[in-house]
Write a protein that holds these residues in place. Structure first.
Motif, short mmCIF file in Angstrom:
data_model
loop_
_atom_site.label_atom_id
_atom_site.label_comp_id
_atom_site.label_asym_id
_atom_site.label_seq_id
_atom_site.Cartn_x
_atom_site.Cartn_y
_atom_site.Cartn_z
N VAL A 128 1.01 -1.41 -0.12
CA VAL A 128 -0.08 -0.09 -0.04
C VAL A 128 0.91 1.38 -0.04
N ASP A 129 2.34 1.10 -0.32
CA ASP A 129 2.99 2.18 -0.40
C ASP A 129 3.36 2.84 0.74
N LEU A 130 3.43 2.40 1.98
CA LEU A 130 3.43 2.95 3.23
C LEU A 130 4.77 2.39 3.88
N ALA A 131 5.73 2.08 3.26
CA ALA A 131 6.91 1.58 3.67
C ALA A 131 7.60 2.56 4.85
N GLY A 132 7.96 2.37 5.72
CA GLY A 132 8.55 3.30 6.75
C GLY A 132 7.77 3.86 7.75
N SER A 133 6.56 3.64 7.79
CA SER A 133 5.73 4.05 8.46
C SER A 133 5.30 3.29 9.78
N GLU A 134 5.80 2.28 9.97
CA GLU A 134 5.50 1.33 10.78
C GLU A 134 5.25 1.84 12.45
N LEU B 292 -1.30 10.57 10.68
CA LEU B 292 -1.46 10.01 9.24
C LEU B 292 -2.56 11.00 8.67
N SER B 293 -2.50 11.24 7.21
CA SER B 293 -3.56 11.87 6.68
C SER B 293 -4.60 10.57 6.53
N GLY B 294 -6.13 11.39 5.92
CA GLY B 294 -6.95 10.37 5.93
C GLY B 294 -6.64 9.44 4.80
N GLY B 295 -5.90 9.74 3.67
CA GLY B 295 -5.80 8.64 2.81
C GLY B 295 -4.83 7.78 3.12
N GLN B 296 -3.79 8.05 4.04
CA GLN B 296 -2.87 7.07 4.64
C GLN B 296 -3.68 6.27 5.44
N GLN B 297 -4.65 6.78 6.25
CA GLN B 297 -5.22 5.91 7.21
C GLN B 297 -6.03 4.88 6.41
N ARG C 154 -5.33 3.47 3.69
CA ARG C 154 -4.27 2.59 3.26
C ARG C 154 -3.92 1.50 4.19
N VAL C 155 -3.83 2.05 5.49
CA VAL C 155 -3.58 1.02 6.61
C VAL C 155 -4.67 0.16 6.90
N ALA C 156 -5.88 0.86 6.71
CA ALA C 156 -6.93 0.09 6.85
C ALA C 156 -7.25 -1.04 5.94
N MET C 157 -6.88 -0.71 4.64
CA MET C 157 -6.77 -1.67 3.62
C MET C 157 -5.58 -2.76 3.88
N ALA C 158 -4.48 -2.54 4.29
CA ALA C 158 -3.54 -3.52 4.44
C ALA C 158 -3.85 -4.26 5.70
N ARG C 159 -4.60 -3.66 6.64
CA ARG C 159 -5.20 -4.55 7.87
C ARG C 159 -6.13 -5.48 7.29
N ALA C 160 -6.98 -5.41 6.30
CA ALA C 160 -8.10 -6.22 5.65
C ALA C 160 -7.34 -7.34 4.91
N LEU C 161 -6.26 -6.87 4.24
CA LEU C 161 -5.66 -7.67 3.41
C LEU C 161 -4.54 -8.77 4.06
N ALA C 162 -4.14 -8.32 5.29
CA ALA C 162 -3.00 -9.01 5.94
C ALA C 162 -3.39 -10.63 6.12
N PRO C 163 -4.61 -10.95 6.70
CA PRO C 163 -4.69 -12.33 6.73
C PRO C 163 -4.99 -13.22 5.59
N ALA C 164 -4.81 -12.49 4.29
CA ALA C 164 -5.03 -13.23 3.04
C ALA C 164 -6.34 -13.86 2.87
N PRO C 165 -7.50 -13.07 3.06
CA PRO C 165 -8.85 -13.38 2.84
C PRO C 165 -9.21 -13.86 1.44
N SER C 166 -10.02 -14.54 1.40
CA SER C 166 -10.77 -15.27 0.05
C SER C 166 -11.74 -13.95 -0.58
N LEU C 167 -12.34 -13.30 0.30
CA LEU C 167 -13.39 -12.28 -0.06
C LEU C 167 -13.04 -11.03 0.68
N LEU C 168 -13.03 -9.89 -0.08
CA LEU C 168 -12.87 -8.71 0.43
C LEU C 168 -14.34 -7.93 0.69
N LEU C 169 -14.62 -7.29 1.59
CA LEU C 169 -15.81 -6.52 1.94
C LEU C 169 -15.54 -5.01 2.18
#
Length: 351
Positions: free
Chosen positions: A125-131, A138-143, A145-160
């Protein structure tokens, strides 16, 4: 987009949901193919978020079934359904760092595996270095991206996705819509997104389910929805449009305000309505153009890359219509009286 749709990854069959006397979902069915991004589009209260919550297991449907691949997930608890979800509010923990937020659902991994997965998601999500930053830094857009990274981290079969862009301003929203779409396609992750913003849906979706009063009025590609709306509601809700009353004379010829018109659509009875997109209307066409009408210009609005003209036909006084044209065609509108044409192929008949 190809007309052939791959096998369904998510199957929704006859979902009903009531809240007291209010019917939120009235027998909703749809399929979402593997790797497809589908948008649930409609006005507030149409049932789109309720449907998403039923699929997620956050609401229990009163009837119908849900399948993810070969699995019947109709009665499974949310944690057993293998989905990632991104809410409108992002729901980040303000007291946890970016890395801790993303790794929140990775307790099944070792500490080293968690760190590696978090680093992979941040790169994605292009946020390397923000750990070590916190959400408030963070800006709204960066937040988002973090929320998207959290949703994708467990490698779900379906994204809602539940209105994931609504908290962002228009410029950031459009940019992130494009990024999210590219990310979804790169990961080939099946995605269902709720939105009331038709531009968002048109920009991102493979197919759109337009909902109204707990039902799906049309489920089709963005192009088909726009060019061939199946119902008056879809025609009015998706994009701008014009409605013109017509009736047929004794010979069955369709007429607008007494003037015969040619139609390429043969449906309809003795009277009904014709639907036409503003950009399809010809302004000061050639004298031999089909369905040529004298018109009176009421107002012209400059919108940057296009101009919107409000006008009325001589045969329909007081009935406002819209046409859109490029700014360079403005000199054609030298006076209040002009000619317009309604091409037969652009007129869709509704009873």
């Amino acid at each position: 987009m190809s007309s052939s749709v791959p096998a369904a990854h998510l199957q929704v069959r006859g979902i009903h949901k009531r809240f007291g006397a209010f019917t939120a979902l009235d027998g909703v069915s749809l399929d979402v193919a593997q790797g497809e991004l589908v948008c649930l589009l409609g006005p507030s209260g149409c049932g789109k978020t309720t449907l998403l919550r039923c699929i997620a297991g956050l609401e229990r449907q009163d009837g119908g079934s849900l399948h993810s691949g070969a699995r019947d997930i109709s009665s499974l608890p949310p944690q057993a359904r293998d989905y990632g979800i991104l809410f409108q509010s992002y729901a980040l923990f303000p007291n946890l760092t970016v890395a801790q937020n993303i790794g929140y659902g990775l307790n099944n991994l070792s500490r080293d595996e968690q760190r590696a997965r978090v680093a992979e998601m941040l790169e994605l999500v292009d946020l390397a270095g923000s750990e070590q930053k916190y959400p408030g830094q963070l800006s709204g857009g960066q937040q988002q991206r973090v929320a998207m990274a959290r949703a994708l981290a467990p490698a779900p079969s379906l994204l809602l996705l539940d209105e994931p862009m609504s908290a962002l301003d228009a410029r950031v929203r459009e940019h992130l819509c494009g990024e999210l779409r590219q990310l979804q396609q790169r990961l080939d992750i099946t995605t269902l997104m709720v939105t009331h913003n038709q531009d968002e849906a048109m920009l991102m979706a493979d197919r759109i389910a337009v909902m109204n009063h707990g039902r799906i009025e049309q489920y089709a590609s963005p192009q088909e929805l726009y060019c061939q709306p199946a119902t008056p509601f879809v025609a009015e809700f998706v994009g701008q449009g014009n409605w013109l009353p017509f009736e047929r004379d004794g010979q069955g010829q369709a007429c607008i305000g007494g003037q015969p018109v040619q139609l390429s659509d043969s449906r309809g009875g003795m009277r009904g309505r014709l639907f036409c997109r503003p950009e399809a209307i010809g302004v000061n066409p050639a004298s031999h153009a089909d369905n040529r009408f004298r018109a009176q210009v009421r107002e012209i609005t400059f919108l940057g890359n296009r101009c919107r003209m409000s006008f009325e036909l001589a045969q329909l006084p007081g009935h406002a219509l819209l046409a859109e044209l490029a700014p360079e065609h403005m000199p054609q509108l030298a006076g209040p009286e002009i000619w317009v044409s309604l091409p037969p192929r652009s007129l869709q008949v509704f009873a």
